[in-house]
Design a protein around this motif. Structure first.
Motif, PDB file in Angstrom:
ATOM      1  N   SER A  41      -0.979 -25.122  25.961  1.00  0.00           N
ATOM      2  CA  SER A  41      -2.440 -25.147  26.004  1.00  0.00           C
ATOM      3  C   SER A  41      -3.008 -23.733  25.914  1.00  0.00           C
ATOM      4  N   LEU A  42      -2.424 -22.808  26.666  1.00  0.00           N
ATOM      5  CA  LEU A  42      -2.912 -21.420  26.638  1.00  0.00           C
ATOM      6  C   LEU A  42      -2.731 -20.791  25.262  1.00  0.00           C
ATOM      7  N   VAL A  45      -5.321 -22.208  22.948  1.00  0.00           N
ATOM      8  CA  VAL A  45      -6.639 -21.592  23.169  1.00  0.00           C
ATOM      9  C   VAL A  45      -6.689 -20.210  22.511  1.00  0.00           C
ATOM     10  N   TYR A  46      -5.608 -19.437  22.670  1.00  0.00           N
ATOM     11  CA  TYR A  46      -5.568 -18.101  22.066  1.00  0.00           C
ATOM     12  C   TYR A  46      -5.714 -18.197  20.546  1.00  0.00           C
ATOM     13  N   LEU A  49      -9.223 -19.092  19.447  1.00  0.00           N
ATOM     14  CA  LEU A  49     -10.224 -18.031  19.620  1.00  0.00           C
ATOM     15  C   LEU A  49      -9.940 -16.793  18.776  1.00  0.00           C
ATOM     16  N   SER A 137      -8.520 -14.189  26.332  1.00  0.00           N
ATOM     17  CA  SER A 137      -7.416 -15.126  26.075  1.00  0.00           C
ATOM     18  C   SER A 137      -6.068 -14.405  26.113  1.00  0.00           C
TER      19      SER A 137
END
Length: 204
Positions: A41-42, A45-46, A49, A137
């Protein structure tokens, strides 16, 4: 008194110990699966973005790929030393277990040193957590991974202390195996971060 009851009791204890070790491994795999989802998930997101910052610095402005490559190699070597520690435990060579655990912990600390140096350099260049969406992020993802490395080092040091005190026996090899599994997981996650964040980020 016949030795048969004693043998049966010993066999029962060995079966219970084997079942306990198997349950520990299974439970740990379940927990690692949840951690993998969190990291995915992280990273997602990175990636989502990336390139959306309206002001610099950008990844290409601040990343030092050669230094991060050295940190990656350091972590990969620590995976090898962890394997050697587990194999030494299977061979009941506790002296080698202590040696490889100590080397693995030191390599983990070296990696954290690389990360601290990188953060310090980025902050001198004006890249703080709230500078732009890239920095937020980036620090969240790599900081979360760094916290996992720090936890892994503390775990390994705890095992090392247990080994020196004589509390880590060959019959408890599953304790070392689970710690090794965690350490390899942290390494694999870093390989993904290194590729997605650093290599592709620098090339973009």
């Amino acid at each position: 008194m016949s030795s048969r009851p004693l043998e049966a009791l010993q066999e029962e204890e060995e079966r219970e110990a084997a079942l306990h070790a198997e349950n520990v491994r299974l439970g740990f795999w379940v927990w690692l699966s949840s951690e993998a989802v969190f990291f995915a998930s992280l990273i997602g997101v990175y990636v989502a973005l990336e390139g959306r910052s309206i002001s610099g610095p950008t990844p290409a402005d601040v990343f030092d790929l050669p230094m991060t490559t050295l940190a990656t190699l350091d972590l990969l070597v620590s995976s090898l030393t962890m394997v050697l520690g587990v194999v030494s435990m299977w061979r009941k060579d506790l002296r080698a277990v202590k040696l490889w655990l100590a080397v693995t912990a030191v390599l983990g600390l070296v990696f954290l040193g690389f990360q601290a140096s990188e953060y310090s350099s980025f902050m001198r260049d004006g890249l703080l957590f709230n500078t732009n969406v890239f920095s937020a992020s980036f620090y969240t993802l790599t900081g979360f991974h760094g916290a996992h490395v720090a936890f892994g080092v503390a775990w390994i040091v705890g095992l090392l202390i247990s080994a020196f005190r004589g509390h880590l026996r060959p019959e408890e090899a599953h304790k070392l195996e689970v710690a090794g599994l965690y350490w390899h997981f942290v390494d694999v996650v870093w390989i993904v971060i290194f590729t997605v964040v650093y290599v592709l980020g620098t090339a973009a």
